[in-house]
Write an enzyme that holds these catalytic residues in place. Sequence first.
Site, PDB file in Angstrom:
ATOM      1  N   GLU A 156     -15.970 -52.102   7.330  1.00 13.74           N
ATOM      2  CA  GLU A 156     -15.105 -50.921   7.434  1.00 13.74           C
ATOM      3  C   GLU A 156     -14.835 -50.249   6.095  1.00 13.74           C
ATOM      4  O   GLU A 156     -14.637 -49.033   6.073  1.00 13.74           O
ATOM      5  CB  GLU A 156     -13.815 -51.213   8.199  1.00 13.74           C
TER       6      GLU A 156
ATOM      7  N   LYS B 216     -14.010 -56.572   7.571  1.00 16.33           N
ATOM      8  CA  LYS B 216     -13.489 -55.965   6.332  1.00 16.33           C
ATOM      9  C   LYS B 216     -14.620 -55.314   5.551  1.00 16.33           C
ATOM     10  O   LYS B 216     -14.495 -54.193   5.075  1.00 16.33           O
ATOM     11  CB  LYS B 216     -12.823 -57.018   5.419  1.00 16.33           C
TER      12      LYS B 216
ATOM     13  N   ARG C 104      -2.347 -43.154   7.649  1.00 15.04           N
ATOM     14  CA  ARG C 104      -2.644 -43.345   9.062  1.00 15.04           C
ATOM     15  C   ARG C 104      -4.018 -42.783   9.440  1.00 15.04           C
ATOM     16  O   ARG C 104      -4.525 -43.072  10.512  1.00 15.04           O
ATOM     17  CB  ARG C 104      -1.575 -42.672   9.919  1.00 15.04           C
TER      18      ARG C 104
ATOM     19  N   ASN D   4       1.629 -35.498  18.676  1.00 15.37           N
ATOM     20  CA  ASN D   4       0.779 -36.694  18.603  1.00 15.37           C
ATOM     21  C   ASN D   4       0.520 -37.154  20.029  1.00 15.37           C
ATOM     22  O   ASN D   4       1.443 -37.138  20.849  1.00 15.37           O
ATOM     23  CB  ASN D   4       1.481 -37.843  17.876  1.00 15.37           C
ATOM     24  N   GLY D   5      -0.697 -37.611  20.292  1.00 13.76           N
ATOM     25  CA  GLY D   5      -0.997 -38.124  21.627  1.00 13.76           C
ATOM     26  C   GLY D   5      -2.043 -37.274  22.316  1.00 13.76           C
ATOM     27  O   GLY D   5      -2.750 -36.492  21.674  1.00 13.76           O
TER      28      GLY D   5
ATOM     29  N   HIS E  56     -30.611 -69.350  17.518  1.00  9.59           N
ATOM     30  CA  HIS E  56     -30.797 -68.702  18.823  1.00  9.59           C
ATOM     31  C   HIS E  56     -31.063 -67.207  18.679  1.00  9.59           C
ATOM     32  O   HIS E  56     -30.917 -66.459  19.641  1.00  9.59           O
ATOM     33  CB  HIS E  56     -29.576 -68.957  19.717  1.00  9.59           C
TER      34      HIS E  56
ATOM     35  N   CYS F 182      -2.595 -39.232  14.128  1.00  7.70           N
ATOM     36  CA  CYS F 182      -1.771 -38.062  13.783  1.00  7.70           C
ATOM     37  C   CYS F 182      -0.385 -38.474  13.284  1.00  7.70           C
ATOM     38  O   CYS F 182       0.108 -39.545  13.628  1.00  7.70           O
ATOM     39  CB  CYS F 182      -1.584 -37.193  15.005  1.00  7.70           C
TER      40      CYS F 182
ATOM     41  N   TRP G  95      -5.590 -36.071  13.535  1.00  9.87           N
ATOM     42  CA  TRP G  95      -6.819 -36.859  13.665  1.00  9.87           C
ATOM     43  C   TRP G  95      -7.443 -36.385  14.958  1.00  9.87           C
ATOM     44  O   TRP G  95      -6.883 -36.572  16.031  1.00  9.87           O
ATOM     45  CB  TRP G  95      -6.474 -38.342  13.726  1.00  9.87           C
TER      46      TRP G  95
ATOM     47  N   LYS H 115      -5.215 -45.633  10.794  1.00  9.44           N
ATOM     48  CA  LYS H 115      -4.408 -46.850  10.655  1.00  9.44           C
ATOM     49  C   LYS H 115      -3.795 -47.305  11.969  1.00  9.44           C
ATOM     50  O   LYS H 115      -3.802 -48.477  12.288  1.00  9.44           O
ATOM     51  CB  LYS H 115      -3.304 -46.597   9.620  1.00  9.44           C
TER      52      LYS H 115
ATOM     53  N   GLU I 109     -13.630 -61.744  10.716  1.00 12.12           N
ATOM     54  CA  GLU I 109     -12.699 -60.869   9.996  1.00 12.12           C
ATOM     55  C   GLU I 109     -13.306 -60.443   8.648  1.00 12.12           C
ATOM     56  O   GLU I 109     -13.178 -59.293   8.227  1.00 12.12           O
ATOM     57  CB  GLU I 109     -11.353 -61.592   9.820  1.00 12.12           C
TER      58      GLU I 109
END
Length: 611
Positions: A491, A488, A27, A101-102, A507, A2, A76, A606, A484
């Site tokens: 996502e 990437k 965000r 927010n929160g 394995h 948010c 969000w 974000k 990483e």
Amino acid sequence: MCGIVGAIAQRNVTGILLEGLKRLEYRGYDSAGIAVLDRASGAIACTRRSGKVAELENALAAEPLDGTIGIAHTRWATHGKPEERNAHPHVASSRIAVVHNGIIENFEQLKADLQAKGHQFASDTDTEVIAHLVYDQLQQGVAFPAAVKATIAQLHGAYALAIMDREQPGLLMAARMGSPLVLGVGIGEHFIASDPLALLQVTDQFIYLDEGDLAEVTLDGVVVRDRAGETASHPVQRFEHGQDAADKGEYRHYMLKEIYEQPAVVEAVLEGRLGSDKVYEEAFGAEARAVFDRVKAVQIIACGTSYHAGLIAKYWIEELVGIPCQVEVASEYRYRKTVALPDSLFVTISQSGETADTLAALREAKESGFLACLTICNVPGSSLVRESDLALMTNAGPEIGVASTKAFTSQLVALLLTTLVLGRRHGLDPAVESELVGCLRGLPALFTQVLALDEPIKALSEQFADKNHSLFLGRGAMYPVAMEGALKLKEISYIHAEAYPAGELKHGPLALVDKEMPVIVVAPNNSLLEKLKANMQEVSARGGELFVFADKDAGMVAEEGLQLLPVPESHTLLDPLVYTLPLQLLSYHVAVLKGTDVDQPRNLAKSVTVE
Ligand code: F6R
């Protein structure tokens, strides 16, 4: 996550609020809204839309708002679906408007109490209780600022709030507890935002609120009180990043712009931190020397991409410093019984400095007997920076693309600086430090060379666009690089990607290998190369398609089932940095080919300021 914007001025603030929301889009959000006190009628005028800020903009173009005081929000969803009725601002009895927010943990009980008193609710959100609680206080004759104070005293959880009262057209209230909030200072106008970036079009002067602060924001100034009710005198700080940080410039996406910024970002991380042959430990803060003198172990905590940076640092620290280094994701660490090794340095890594799990882990650690807490962070004034004993800023500038790129490489550089500073105390040969300092100075130029691989990588990406699964392989410190790379790709292109240490193939994961599953390998010319080649044979023998990023001296040749992309040679310890860039470019081009929303991938945000 948010975003909050608020403004009080002598002009119509709708445009300022809208621009602020656009700047917060990166965000991640699912709906947006604006409320102002209408200049003509004095009533609260509120427009909300689900979806993109562009939807809200269209609605405002059709029916403009006009007010000199207002609040705005990108949401969000946490409580209640992403629908217009759950979008902020939430308004109680046409008098109190709130953006938040929160998460309010006790909202159900508060809501039940308010409903019992006759309050009618229009949304499923936790936020709406705040508007009603304030209104409830006003009905009891309490003044607006005191009503907000009494309200937040009842809230359990995390919040950043901006609140407006129809009967107080010259006053906005702002409160912070567990979620970031800043005040923007203008001339004869003042602002509120969850991120300074939202306000750079109107000011570069900010007051960073502390946990528990409550602020009265008027045309003429701001008054901040701390949780004890004492007047707080926080300094006004100039925002340091460039005004154009939220601008895509010539690039099609922020992600591509940020990939290309990496040579400059490395320079920014190194600036002022390197002597001719050593790292300046003063860069870590005044108390750093005394702390570093005692460090005998390191515990690293982070999430997502930042966690991968931590995993790479473990290889560096154990190799160059020779002390134990443990790395764990914050969301696990915070909820288990942990044991701090004696004289252990607790290190958090975070782009945003506000990631709820990392912050909670830091708060746990402060009670757990660690020597000190260091954060490697990109946002000055963020919660992690403020709550850690030592901080090393990564200076990457605002990262807008949700998928982290330049922030990751800046974290790696900062972690290598940390390794060298610690190494010096544990017998690291000064010649090695000097050699690595030289290599770090050469890194921006090396990055520029790697970025020149963009076109061949783009061509390679065409072979991925129709795939559903992929496997990334590496060994040693290149295994977290593979992790990483896989993160990437998944996502932003939504292709399922897994990373394995190549020695683990036999394995289990080898069973997955066939022509439909590209296997991406990061293969610098290091001591594990021959082992890695044997693992690649295991893939080839099962008809797997290999895409190998390798040093030209690695002695590999392209052949049927093996495509080769040569990567410039570097110092072994810098390979994780160098090999990260091609993988970023590969994900980017695959995502573009697939037509996904590269900068704002679905379901992601974000800055993850909720658990
Ligand atoms: C992925 C990504 C995330 C973040 C994670 C932690 O591209 O960006 O995995 O790394 O959410 O965020 P910070 O670094 O802000 O703590």
